[in-house]
Write a protein that holds these residues in place. Structure first.
Motif, PDB file in Angstrom:
ATOM      1  N   ALA A  38       8.013 -15.945   0.485  1.00  0.00           N
ATOM      2  CA  ALA A  38       7.012 -15.693   0.691  1.00  0.00           C
ATOM      3  C   ALA A  38       5.830 -16.227  -0.358  1.00  0.00           C
ATOM      4  O   ALA A  38       5.051 -17.025  -0.301  1.00  0.00           O
ATOM      5  CB  ALA A  38       6.186 -14.404   1.226  1.00  0.00           C
ATOM      6  N   ALA A  99       1.654  -8.529   1.924  1.00  0.00           N
ATOM      7  CA  ALA A  99       1.817  -9.346   3.075  1.00  0.00           C
ATOM      8  C   ALA A  99       0.379  -9.810   3.331  1.00  0.00           C
ATOM      9  O   ALA A  99       0.048 -10.851   4.106  1.00  0.00           O
ATOM     10  CB  ALA A  99       2.184  -8.542   4.388  1.00  0.00           C
ATOM     11  N   GLY A 192       4.183 -13.697   6.227  1.00  0.00           N
ATOM     12  CA  GLY A 192       3.708 -12.387   5.946  1.00  0.00           C
ATOM     13  C   GLY A 192       3.983 -11.126   6.849  1.00  0.00           C
ATOM     14  O   GLY A 192       3.951 -10.161   6.444  1.00  0.00           O
ATOM     15  N   CYS A 195       7.417  -9.968   5.608  1.00  0.00           N
ATOM     16  CA  CYS A 195       7.119  -9.267   4.294  1.00  0.00           C
ATOM     17  C   CYS A 195       6.600  -7.594   4.826  1.00  0.00           C
ATOM     18  O   CYS A 195       7.111  -6.600   4.234  1.00  0.00           O
ATOM     19  CB  CYS A 195       6.045  -9.643   3.353  1.00  0.00           C
ATOM     20  N   PHE A 196       5.731  -7.425   5.428  1.00  0.00           N
ATOM     21  CA  PHE A 196       5.147  -6.451   5.998  1.00  0.00           C
ATOM     22  C   PHE A 196       6.156  -5.514   6.799  1.00  0.00           C
ATOM     23  O   PHE A 196       6.466  -4.119   6.552  1.00  0.00           O
ATOM     24  CB  PHE A 196       4.036  -6.359   7.201  1.00  0.00           C
TER      25      PHE A 196
END
Length: 471
Positions: A38, A99, A192, A195-196
């Motif tokens: 990311a 994120a 994102g 990532c979360f």
């Protein structure tokens, strides 16, 4: 206060997915991979971003610098937080909160908004510190260097995998009817969300230590010994060895980041390669993290067994010096074949130097591993910032002079002059950076350990899998 009862792992068994240390190793490696993916996810889309947002060359350079600047502050802070709250919660919050700017960059409409998002996306680069802290806790001294280097190397791999992965995500998005020119926006939103999701995985499937989480251990009065008599952050700052390793990591990871971020254009300008060919070469450079960084940690551990803590330092100095020589020689080459040879040599040595650095870090002060990892990790980004600033300054000055001297010769002549000037400026910049790396290697030789530290870390207790220092 209780001592450790559950052993740290004494070997890196990659087929083990059940034990707490190895499960943590895999999850933290994947989390770090996700963060790097990311963090540099926008890089393959920069031509689209420049066109979409109308970025100037200066704004493009500033975005590169901001991407590593935010990480400096985050790494300095996260190490101390790990010491206090444990790596599990720190990684969870970093992934979940990190994120947000990754998703928001998909909605930016102005260059300023883009630059702000890149600054805050850089905060997820602090994931490296948590990764190194967590593996340092989970693995015994005989294997900690290899474990640290492998988890970090596979994480760094995310910075290269995005060159393949992000275009594939964009292609999938386009297949659903999204226009090519805005596919980068959807791709970053997806990154994102990943990532979360990884933040939730970290919370539910890892533990702070082999014995359990910090909160549970505190409630039982069984915090592990590496938390006993916790040293102050100020005393950590006063240890000269920490700052030498700060410079060493600036000379290794910092230079990898800078070279990785500028090599595409350099290969095109210097050797006349096509953009796709240059991109593939840089991708292969990043993919070497899958083994090269591990080698650095592995040999750090081996030299540690042979020569004690001093052996780890000696290996670090040698491999770092080799890195500097390889980069300086590469900067002087005009032959593509010879240049690729030295670029590969630089790639291997710089990543080995990173692994070797964190085969030394866990032994500086075991009561402040998080703080030290944070400071040293921040050094990498400070190095990247200063190196990028050097290259930007030299390139901008040379290009401006070239444009001015050839502006009466026609557009094509101006473009050619600008290309040659940019190539020469970056080449001289690489040479200077190589010299700095060699100087850092020599400075690393001043790292000393007192005799009692050498003895404590030399003996592994077979019953507990801990060194005498941990008892």
């Amino acid at each position: 206060m209780s001592t450790l009862t559950t052993p740290q792992a004494t070997k890196l068994n990659l087929k083990d997915f059940k034990s707490v240390p190895m499960r943590t190793f895999w999850i933290t490696s994947i989390a770090f991979f996700t963060c790097f993916f990311a963090w540099f996810g926008i890089v393959p889309f920069m031509p689209d971003v420049v066109k979409d947002l109308g970025l100037t060359p200066s704004q493009k350079w500033n975005s590169i610098i901001l991407a590593v600047t935010g990480t400096v502050f985050a790494r300095l802070l996260i190490g101390k937080l790990c010491d206090k709250y444990g790596p599990r919660l720190c990684y969870t919050y970093l992934l979940v909160l990190g994120a947000i700017p990754v998703i928001l960059i998909g909605f930016v409409q102005t260059p300023l908004q883009f630059l702000i998002c890149r600054l805050f996306i850089g905060f997820i680069g602090a994931s490296f510190v948590i990764t190194q802290f967590h593996t340092s806790i989970m693995f015994a001294p005989n294997i900690v260097g290899t474990a640290n280097a492998t988890s970090a190397g596979w994480g760094n791999l995310g910075g290269g995998a995005n060159r393949l992965g992000m275009p594939l995500i964009a292609a999938a998005v386009v297949s659903f009817g999204v226009a090519d020119e805005i596919a980068w926006r959807y791709s970053m939103v997806i990154a994102g969300i990943i990532c979360f999701t990884m933040g939730l995985v970290y919370y539910f499937f890892t533990k702070d230590t082999p014995q359990g989480n910090y909160k549970e251990l505190k409630e039982r009065g069984a915090m592990p010994v590496f938390k006993k008599d916790e040293v102050s952050f100020l005393s950590t700052l006063k240890d000269y060895r920490v700052w030498i390793l700060f410079l060493v990591y600036a000379a290794s990871f910092g230079m990898e980041l800078t070279v990785y971020g500028t090599m595409d254009d350099y290969l095109q300008n210097r050797f006349g390669l096509e953009r796709s060919t240059a991109g593939n070469l840089v991708l292969s450079f990043a993919l070497m993290n899958i083994f090269a960084r591990t080698l650095g940690g592995f040999f750090g551990d081996k030299f540690g067994k042979l020569k004690g803590l001093r052996g780890r330092v000696l290996f670090l100095a040698c491999i770092l010096a080799a890195e500097g020589v390889m980069l300086s020689v590469f900067s002087l080459t005009t032959s593509l074949a010879i240049g690729i040879f030295f670029l590969v040599a630089f790639s291997i040595t710089v990543q080995m130097a990173e692994g070797a650095t964190f085969s030394v870090v866990p032994f500086i002060n075991k009561k402040a591993i998080g703080s030290i990892s944070g400071i040293v990790g921040a050094g990498g980004n400070v190095g990247a910032f200063l190196a990028a600033l050097l290259l930007k300054t030299k390139s901008a000055t040379a290009e401006s002079a070239a444009i001015e001297s050839s502006k009466t010769l026609g557009e094509e002549a101006v473009k050619t002059a600008q290309t040659v000037a940019a190539s020469g400026a970056v080449s001289s910049g690489y040479f200077l950076i190589g010299g700095f790396v060699v100087a850092a290697a020599l400075l690393s030789l001043t790292i000393k350990f007192v005799t009692v530290d050498e003895k404590k870390n030399a003996i592994l207790n077979p019953k507990t899998n801990l060194t005498i220092a941990d008892k």
